[in-house]
Design a protein around this motif. Structure first.
Motif, PDB file in Angstrom:
ATOM      1  N   ILE A  96       0.578  40.652  -5.010  1.00 50.63           N
ATOM      2  CA  ILE A  96      -0.438  41.663  -5.268  1.00 50.63           C
ATOM      3  C   ILE A  96      -1.416  41.063  -6.273  1.00 50.63           C
ATOM      4  N   TYR A  97      -2.695  41.067  -5.927  1.00 50.48           N
ATOM      5  CA  TYR A  97      -3.657  40.251  -6.674  1.00 50.48           C
ATOM      6  C   TYR A  97      -3.969  40.789  -8.063  1.00 50.48           C
ATOM      7  N   HIS A  98      -3.891  42.098  -8.265  1.00 49.97           N
ATOM      8  CA  HIS A  98      -4.141  42.693  -9.576  1.00 49.97           C
ATOM      9  C   HIS A  98      -3.057  43.711  -9.901  1.00 49.97           C
ATOM     10  N   THR A  99      -2.625  43.712 -11.137  1.00 49.75           N
ATOM     11  CA  THR A  99      -1.589  44.644 -11.568  1.00 49.75           C
ATOM     12  C   THR A  99      -2.029  46.098 -11.388  1.00 49.75           C
ATOM     13  N   ASN A 100      -3.313  46.366 -11.602  1.00 52.07           N
ATOM     14  CA  ASN A 100      -3.761  47.755 -11.530  1.00 52.07           C
ATOM     15  C   ASN A 100      -3.823  48.298 -10.103  1.00 52.07           C
ATOM     16  N   VAL A 101      -3.462  47.472  -9.126  1.00 52.44           N
ATOM     17  CA  VAL A 101      -3.330  47.953  -7.754  1.00 52.44           C
ATOM     18  C   VAL A 101      -2.029  48.752  -7.607  1.00 52.44           C
ATOM     19  N   MET A 102      -0.994  48.314  -8.344  1.00 55.20           N
ATOM     20  CA  MET A 102       0.325  48.936  -8.177  1.00 55.20           C
ATOM     21  C   MET A 102       0.833  49.652  -9.429  1.00 55.20           C
ATOM     22  N   MET A 103      -0.030  49.772 -10.462  1.00 53.72           N
ATOM     23  CA  MET A 103       0.461  50.352 -11.713  1.00 53.72           C
ATOM     24  C   MET A 103      -0.678  50.925 -12.545  1.00 53.72           C
ATOM     25  N   GLY A 104      -0.433  52.087 -13.124  1.00 59.71           N
ATOM     26  CA  GLY A 104      -1.374  52.695 -14.054  1.00 59.71           C
ATOM     27  C   GLY A 104      -0.628  53.389 -15.180  1.00 59.71           C
ATOM     28  N   VAL A 105      -1.001  53.110 -16.422  1.00 56.77           N
ATOM     29  CA  VAL A 105      -0.334  53.660 -17.601  1.00 56.77           C
ATOM     30  C   VAL A 105      -1.201  54.749 -18.225  1.00 56.77           C
ATOM     31  N   THR A 106      -0.615  55.910 -18.488  1.00 55.90           N
ATOM     32  CA  THR A 106      -1.306  56.977 -19.194  1.00 55.90           C
ATOM     33  C   THR A 106      -0.508  57.328 -20.450  1.00 55.90           C
ATOM     34  N   GLU A 107      -0.962  58.354 -21.144  1.00 56.46           N
ATOM     35  CA  GLU A 107      -0.309  58.736 -22.394  1.00 56.46           C
ATOM     36  C   GLU A 107       1.121  59.216 -22.178  1.00 56.46           C
ATOM     37  N   LEU A 142       4.871  51.486  -1.254  1.00 57.41           N
ATOM     38  CA  LEU A 142       3.876  50.492  -0.866  1.00 57.41           C
ATOM     39  C   LEU A 142       2.771  51.126  -0.023  1.00 57.41           C
ATOM     40  N   ASN A 143       3.132  52.119   0.787  1.00 56.54           N
ATOM     41  CA  ASN A 143       2.122  52.827   1.564  1.00 56.54           C
ATOM     42  C   ASN A 143       1.160  53.579   0.657  1.00 56.54           C
ATOM     43  N   GLN A 144       1.664  54.131  -0.431  1.00 55.23           N
ATOM     44  CA  GLN A 144       0.804  54.822  -1.398  1.00 55.23           C
ATOM     45  C   GLN A 144      -0.079  53.829  -2.156  1.00 55.23           C
ATOM     46  N   VAL A 145       0.411  52.612  -2.353  1.00 54.58           N
ATOM     47  CA  VAL A 145      -0.421  51.569  -2.969  1.00 54.58           C
ATOM     48  C   VAL A 145      -1.656  51.322  -2.113  1.00 54.58           C
ATOM     49  N   LEU A 146      -1.476  51.298  -0.804  1.00 55.66           N
ATOM     50  CA  LEU A 146      -2.592  51.078   0.114  1.00 55.66           C
ATOM     51  C   LEU A 146      -3.604  52.217   0.058  1.00 55.66           C
ATOM     52  N   PHE A 148      -4.401  53.559  -2.772  1.00 57.14           N
ATOM     53  CA  PHE A 148      -4.950  53.406  -4.125  1.00 57.14           C
ATOM     54  C   PHE A 148      -4.344  54.386  -5.138  1.00 57.14           C
ATOM     55  N   CYS A 149      -3.116  54.826  -4.893  1.00 53.22           N
ATOM     56  CA  CYS A 149      -2.451  55.727  -5.841  1.00 53.22           C
ATOM     57  C   CYS A 149      -2.149  55.028  -7.169  1.00 53.22           C
ATOM     58  N   GLY A 150      -2.018  53.715  -7.141  1.00 53.14           N
ATOM     59  CA  GLY A 150      -1.757  52.984  -8.383  1.00 53.14           C
ATOM     60  C   GLY A 150      -2.995  52.746  -9.208  1.00 53.14           C
ATOM     61  N   ASN A 151      -4.164  52.918  -8.615  1.00 47.07           N
ATOM     62  CA  ASN A 151      -5.423  52.581  -9.269  1.00 47.07           C
ATOM     63  C   ASN A 151      -6.044  53.814  -9.932  1.00 47.07           C
ATOM     64  N   VAL A 152      -5.304  54.366 -10.884  1.00 48.16           N
ATOM     65  CA  VAL A 152      -5.752  55.560 -11.604  1.00 48.16           C
ATOM     66  C   VAL A 152      -6.002  55.213 -13.065  1.00 48.16           C
ATOM     67  N   LEU A 153      -6.819  56.030 -13.716  1.00 39.39           N
ATOM     68  CA  LEU A 153      -7.128  55.797 -15.131  1.00 39.39           C
ATOM     69  C   LEU A 153      -7.222  57.135 -15.848  1.00 39.39           C
ATOM     70  N   GLU A 154      -6.556  57.220 -16.994  1.00 40.55           N
ATOM     71  CA  GLU A 154      -6.621  58.446 -17.798  1.00 40.55           C
ATOM     72  C   GLU A 154      -7.649  58.285 -18.914  1.00 40.55           C
ATOM     73  N   LEU A 155      -8.498  59.287 -19.036  1.00 39.18           N
ATOM     74  CA  LEU A 155      -9.486  59.344 -20.111  1.00 39.18           C
ATOM     75  C   LEU A 155      -9.226  60.580 -20.957  1.00 39.18           C
ATOM     76  N   LYS A 156      -9.754  60.566 -22.182  1.00 39.38           N
ATOM     77  CA  LYS A 156      -9.601  61.707 -23.085  1.00 39.38           C
ATOM     78  C   LYS A 156     -10.969  62.057 -23.658  1.00 39.38           C
ATOM     79  N   ASN A 157     -11.306  63.342 -23.637  1.00 38.12           N
ATOM     80  CA  ASN A 157     -12.621  63.736 -24.162  1.00 38.12           C
ATOM     81  C   ASN A 157     -12.561  63.971 -25.671  1.00 38.12           C
ATOM     82  N   SER A 158     -13.678  64.358 -26.251  1.00 36.03           N
ATOM     83  CA  SER A 158     -13.760  64.501 -27.711  1.00 36.03           C
ATOM     84  C   SER A 158     -12.899  65.635 -28.245  1.00 36.03           C
TER      85      SER A 158
END
Length: 212
Positions: A96-107, A142-146, A148-158
């Motif tokens: 897998i060419y990038h870690t963020n394809v199969m993994m996303g870390v949130t709080e 692996l089907n969910q990786v395809l 893009f379920c692993g390619n998520v990002l958590e943001l926090k507002n003010s």
């Protein structure tokens, strides 16, 4: 950067970034000399960072070299957690060419495809690291990786409210139970970016990256 044309983009982009932060005290860490050794570490695609616990998760590949990873961790005081993940491409198991394809870390939770890690010891080490950091595991297939379920990002507002950003494809790819886990601590925002996912090869996290 692994691809030479992307190095040209960096040359154009860095002056603009420096100008944005010119009034702030910033330390620029330049690891581009590794390119001369054919060693690469493509930023927050190759690295998924647990910034609170100072852990750099990295799936090793031609775009994520172990030597450069360790140099990054030494300079930033992170601890590396490296492993190998693969997926079937043209009937062949390839990294897998990038870690963020199969993994996303949130709080509060980590989306990860444990199935993609063939080495059971590496798989267990990754799982234990996540659990020791007191985060809930959302184990995707692996089907969910395809999708893009692993390619998520958590943001926090003010106001301190958390939002998990993902594509429509990813949202529809998660199970109801997995969506419920996400919603316990974070509001979901998703958009249809199927054109970018189809022709660009990346999804929401790749687009936003992590500029703080």
């Amino acid at each position: 950067m692994f691809a030479e044309n992307r190095r040209l983009e960096r040359v154009k982009f860095l002056p603009s970034l420096k100008k944005i932060y010119e009034n702030e005290s910033i330390n620029i860490i330049d690891l581009t000399s590794f390119e001369n050794e054919k060693k690469f570490l493509e930023g927050t695609g190759a690295l998924v960072l647990d910034r609170v616990n100072k852990i750099a998760y990295c799936s090793l590949s031609p775009r994520a070299n172990e030597d450069v990873l360790e140099e990054f961790c030494k300079l930033t005081n992170y601890r590396s957690l490296k492993f190998h993940s693969t997926q079937n491409f043209n009937n062949k198991e390839t990294p897998i060419y990038h870690t963020n394809v199969m993994m996303g870390v949130t709080e509060n939770f980590v989306v990860v495809c444990l199935e993609s890690i063939p080495n059971l010891k590496e798989r267990e080490n990754l799982k234990n690291s996540i659990l020791n950091s007191k985060k809930e595991i959302i184990d995707i297939s692996l089907n969910q990786v395809l999708k893009f379920c692993g390619n998520v990002l958590e943001l926090k507002n003010s106001q301190g409210r958390c939002y998990t950003l993902m594509s429509k494809s990813a949202f529809e790819g998660f199970t109801k139970e997995q969506i419920d886990v996400i919603k316990k601590s974070s509001e979901i925002i998703y958009s249809d970016i199927s054109t970018i996912e189809t022709y660009g090869g990346g999804s929401v996290r790749c687009m936003i990256a992590e500029l703080f």
